[in-house]
Write a protein that holds these residues in place. Structure first.
Motif, PDB file in Angstrom:
ATOM      1  N   GLN A  24      89.603  29.047  86.440  1.00 53.66           N
ATOM      2  CA  GLN A  24      89.217  29.219  85.041  1.00 53.66           C
ATOM      3  C   GLN A  24      88.576  30.590  84.813  1.00 53.66           C
ATOM      4  OE1 GLN A  24      87.325  25.077  84.809  1.00 53.66           O
ATOM      5  NE2 GLN A  24      87.704  25.622  82.672  1.00 53.66           N
ATOM      6  N   ASN A  25      87.768  31.044  85.753  1.00 55.03           N
ATOM      7  CA  ASN A  25      87.150  32.363  85.619  1.00 55.03           C
ATOM      8  C   ASN A  25      88.211  33.457  85.586  1.00 55.03           C
ATOM      9  OD1 ASN A  25      84.558  31.322  85.547  1.00 55.03           O
ATOM     10  ND2 ASN A  25      84.200  31.615  87.730  1.00 55.03           N
ATOM     11  N   ILE A  26      89.249  33.302  86.379  1.00 55.58           N
ATOM     12  CA  ILE A  26      90.335  34.287  86.386  1.00 55.58           C
ATOM     13  C   ILE A  26      91.075  34.253  85.050  1.00 55.58           C
ATOM     14  CG2 ILE A  26      92.590  34.839  87.390  1.00 55.58           C
ATOM     15  CD1 ILE A  26      91.346  34.050  90.133  1.00 55.58           C
ATOM     16  N   ILE A  27      91.364  33.066  84.555  1.00 53.20           N
ATOM     17  CA  ILE A  27      92.058  32.960  83.270  1.00 53.20           C
ATOM     18  C   ILE A  27      91.199  33.558  82.158  1.00 53.20           C
ATOM     19  CG2 ILE A  27      92.967  31.360  81.531  1.00 53.20           C
ATOM     20  CD1 ILE A  27      93.776  29.549  83.981  1.00 53.20           C
ATOM     21  N   THR A  28      89.897  33.313  82.210  1.00 56.91           N
ATOM     22  CA  THR A  28      88.987  33.904  81.222  1.00 56.91           C
ATOM     23  C   THR A  28      89.020  35.423  81.314  1.00 56.91           C
ATOM     24  OG1 THR A  28      87.568  31.950  81.255  1.00 56.91           O
ATOM     25  CG2 THR A  28      86.580  34.005  80.452  1.00 56.91           C
ATOM     26  N   GLU A  29      89.037  35.963  82.521  1.00 57.60           N
ATOM     27  CA  GLU A  29      89.128  37.416  82.703  1.00 57.60           C
ATOM     28  C   GLU A  29      90.428  37.946  82.110  1.00 57.60           C
ATOM     29  OE1 GLU A  29      88.105  41.284  83.751  1.00 57.60           O
ATOM     30  OE2 GLU A  29      86.854  39.499  83.688  1.00 57.60           O
ATOM     31  N   LEU A  30      91.523  37.241  82.338  1.00 55.92           N
ATOM     32  CA  LEU A  30      92.807  37.658  81.753  1.00 55.92           C
ATOM     33  C   LEU A  30      92.731  37.633  80.226  1.00 55.92           C
ATOM     34  CD1 LEU A  30      95.154  35.735  84.203  1.00 55.92           C
ATOM     35  CD2 LEU A  30      95.000  38.231  83.993  1.00 55.92           C
ATOM     36  N   MET A  31      92.021  36.656  79.678  1.00 55.24           N
ATOM     37  CA  MET A  31      91.892  36.538  78.222  1.00 55.24           C
ATOM     38  C   MET A  31      91.092  37.707  77.640  1.00 55.24           C
ATOM     39  SD  MET A  31      91.137  32.453  77.921  1.00 55.24           S
ATOM     40  CE  MET A  31      90.989  32.348  76.142  1.00 55.24           C
ATOM     41  N   VAL A  32      89.966  38.027  78.255  1.00 56.87           N
ATOM     42  CA  VAL A  32      89.095  39.054  77.673  1.00 56.87           C
ATOM     43  C   VAL A  32      89.656  40.465  77.856  1.00 56.87           C
ATOM     44  CG1 VAL A  32      87.000  37.654  77.866  1.00 56.87           C
ATOM     45  CG2 VAL A  32      87.564  39.272  79.680  1.00 56.87           C
ATOM     46  N   THR A  33      90.585  40.624  78.786  1.00 58.68           N
ATOM     47  CA  THR A  33      91.152  41.954  78.999  1.00 58.68           C
ATOM     48  C   THR A  33      92.448  42.181  78.217  1.00 58.68           C
ATOM     49  OG1 THR A  33      92.280  41.210  81.011  1.00 58.68           O
ATOM     50  CG2 THR A  33      90.104  42.248  81.283  1.00 58.68           C
ATOM     51  N   LYS A  46      96.354  30.654  93.977  1.00 55.04           N
ATOM     52  CA  LYS A  46      95.745  30.241  95.254  1.00 55.04           C
ATOM     53  C   LYS A  46      94.652  29.199  95.010  1.00 55.04           C
ATOM     54  CE  LYS A  46      92.293  32.209  97.888  1.00 55.04           C
ATOM     55  NZ  LYS A  46      91.564  33.330  98.405  1.00 55.04           N
ATOM     56  N   PHE A  47      93.751  29.469  94.066  1.00 52.15           N
ATOM     57  CA  PHE A  47      92.652  28.537  93.787  1.00 52.15           C
ATOM     58  C   PHE A  47      93.168  27.223  93.215  1.00 52.15           C
ATOM     59  CE2 PHE A  47      90.122  32.620  93.438  1.00 52.15           C
ATOM     60  CZ  PHE A  47      89.556  32.483  94.691  1.00 52.15           C
ATOM     61  N   LEU A  61      92.762  22.755  82.660  1.00 52.64           N
ATOM     62  CA  LEU A  61      91.946  22.756  83.880  1.00 52.64           C
ATOM     63  C   LEU A  61      90.645  21.994  83.676  1.00 52.64           C
ATOM     64  CD1 LEU A  61      92.577  26.310  85.330  1.00 52.64           C
ATOM     65  CD2 LEU A  61      93.684  24.147  85.906  1.00 52.64           C
ATOM     66  N   ILE A  62      90.104  22.044  82.484  1.00 53.03           N
ATOM     67  CA  ILE A  62      88.922  21.232  82.182  1.00 53.03           C
ATOM     68  C   ILE A  62      89.289  19.750  82.307  1.00 53.03           C
ATOM     69  CG2 ILE A  62      87.328  20.516  80.345  1.00 53.03           C
ATOM     70  CD1 ILE A  62      87.444  23.508  79.383  1.00 53.03           C
ATOM     71  N   ASP A  63      90.431  19.382  81.738  1.00 50.31           N
ATOM     72  CA  ASP A  63      90.913  17.992  81.857  1.00 50.31           C
ATOM     73  C   ASP A  63      91.112  17.618  83.321  1.00 50.31           C
ATOM     74  OD1 ASP A  63      90.952  17.697  79.115  1.00 50.31           O
ATOM     75  OD2 ASP A  63      93.121  18.044  78.925  1.00 50.31           O
ATOM     76  N   THR A  96      84.865  23.631  92.533  1.00 49.88           N
ATOM     77  CA  THR A  96      84.689  25.052  92.846  1.00 49.88           C
ATOM     78  C   THR A  96      85.967  25.832  92.588  1.00 49.88           C
ATOM     79  OG1 THR A  96      82.990  24.576  94.489  1.00 49.88           O
ATOM     80  CG2 THR A  96      84.155  26.676  94.713  1.00 49.88           C
ATOM     81  N   ASN A  97      87.095  25.318  93.073  1.00 49.24           N
ATOM     82  CA  ASN A  97      88.351  26.050  92.944  1.00 49.24           C
ATOM     83  C   ASN A  97      88.899  26.032  91.522  1.00 49.24           C
ATOM     84  OD1 ASN A  97      89.064  27.231  95.600  1.00 49.24           O
ATOM     85  ND2 ASN A  97      88.686  25.128  96.235  1.00 49.24           N
ATOM     86  N   LEU A  98      88.706  24.938  90.802  1.00 44.93           N
ATOM     87  CA  LEU A  98      89.129  24.925  89.403  1.00 44.93           C
ATOM     88  C   LEU A  98      88.299  25.906  88.583  1.00 44.93           C
ATOM     89  CD1 LEU A  98      89.862  21.142  88.713  1.00 44.93           C
ATOM     90  CD2 LEU A  98      91.509  23.024  88.884  1.00 44.93           C
ATOM     91  N   GLN A  99      87.009  25.988  88.873  1.00 47.22           N
ATOM     92  CA  GLN A  99      86.166  26.943  88.159  1.00 47.22           C
ATOM     93  C   GLN A  99      86.566  28.389  88.474  1.00 47.22           C
ATOM     94  OE1 GLN A  99      82.020  26.037  88.736  1.00 47.22           O
ATOM     95  NE2 GLN A  99      82.113  24.245  87.420  1.00 47.22           N
ATOM     96  N   LYS A 100      86.932  28.652  89.723  1.00 45.38           N
ATOM     97  CA  LYS A 100      87.400  29.993  90.077  1.00 45.38           C
ATOM     98  C   LYS A 100      88.676  30.332  89.314  1.00 45.38           C
ATOM     99  CE  LYS A 100      85.375  30.282  94.696  1.00 45.38           C
ATOM    100  NZ  LYS A 100      85.660  30.393  96.143  1.00 45.38           N
TER     101      LYS A 100
END
Length: 134
Positions: free
Chosen positions: A59-68, A34-35, A90-92, A53-57
Motif C-alpha cells: 500500500q505504501n508503494i501504491i501511495t507513492e505511485l499515486m503522489v508522484t 514482491k510484497f 488491499l485494505i479489504d 506488514t507486507n500488505l502495508q508495504k
C-alpha cells in the motif's frame, strides 16, 4: 556472510541512486508485486503479522505511485482511480484475509509493470535512434 550482505546492500543502494525516474518506477512495481506475493503466502500460512506488514508495504508503494503522478497528463487522471481501487482492495484483503483481493492487485500491478517496461524499452530505442541520427 556479512561482507556479502554489505556488498549486496551497497549494490542495491547504488542501483537506486543511479536509476532513472522510469527505472525507479519499475523498481516500485517490482517491490509491490514482491510484497503482495509475500502477503499472499502469509495469508495461506495464517501469519497475520506478516500479512499485515507486507500488505502495508504494498500500500505504501501504491501511495507513492499515486503522489508522484503528474496530473497534467490525461493518462495520470486515468491511472489514479486504478491505484485508489488497488489500495481499497488491499485494505479489504487485510481485514478479511482475502487472497482473491491480493491476486487481483497482483494482476493489476503486473500489468502496470509490464506496460512500464515497454515504455522504458521504447524510450531507449527512440533515444538510441536519435543519437545515431546526430
Amino acid at each position: 556472510m556479512t561482507l556479502h550482505n554489505n556488498a549486496y546492500n551497497a549494490y542495491k543502494q547504488n542501483s537506486i541512486n543511479t536509476a532513472s525516474p522510469g527505472e525507479l518506477t519499475l523498481m516500485l512495481y517490482n517491490g509491490c508485486i514482491k510484497f503482495l506475493n509475500l502477503a499472499r503466502k502469509a495469508i495461506e500460512e495464517k501469519n497475520i503479522e506478516e500479512k499485515n506488514t507486507n500488505l502495508q508495504k504494498a500500500q505504501n508503494i501504491i501511495t507513492e505511485l499515486m503522489v508522484t503522478l503528474n496530473m497534467e497528463y490525461e493518462i495520470s487522471k486515468q491511472i489514479y482511480p486504478l491505484y485508489e481501487y488497488m489500495n481499497r482492495r488491499l485494505i479489504d484483503a487485510n481485514i478479511h484475509n482475502d487472497i482473491e483481493s491480493v491476486d487481483e492487485v497482483i494482476g493489476l500491478a503486473t500489468e502496470f509493470r509490464d506496460t512500464w517496461k515497454e515504455v522504458i524499452k521504447t524510450n531507449r530505442q527512440q533515444q538510441y535512434q536519435n543519437v545515431q541520427q546526430v
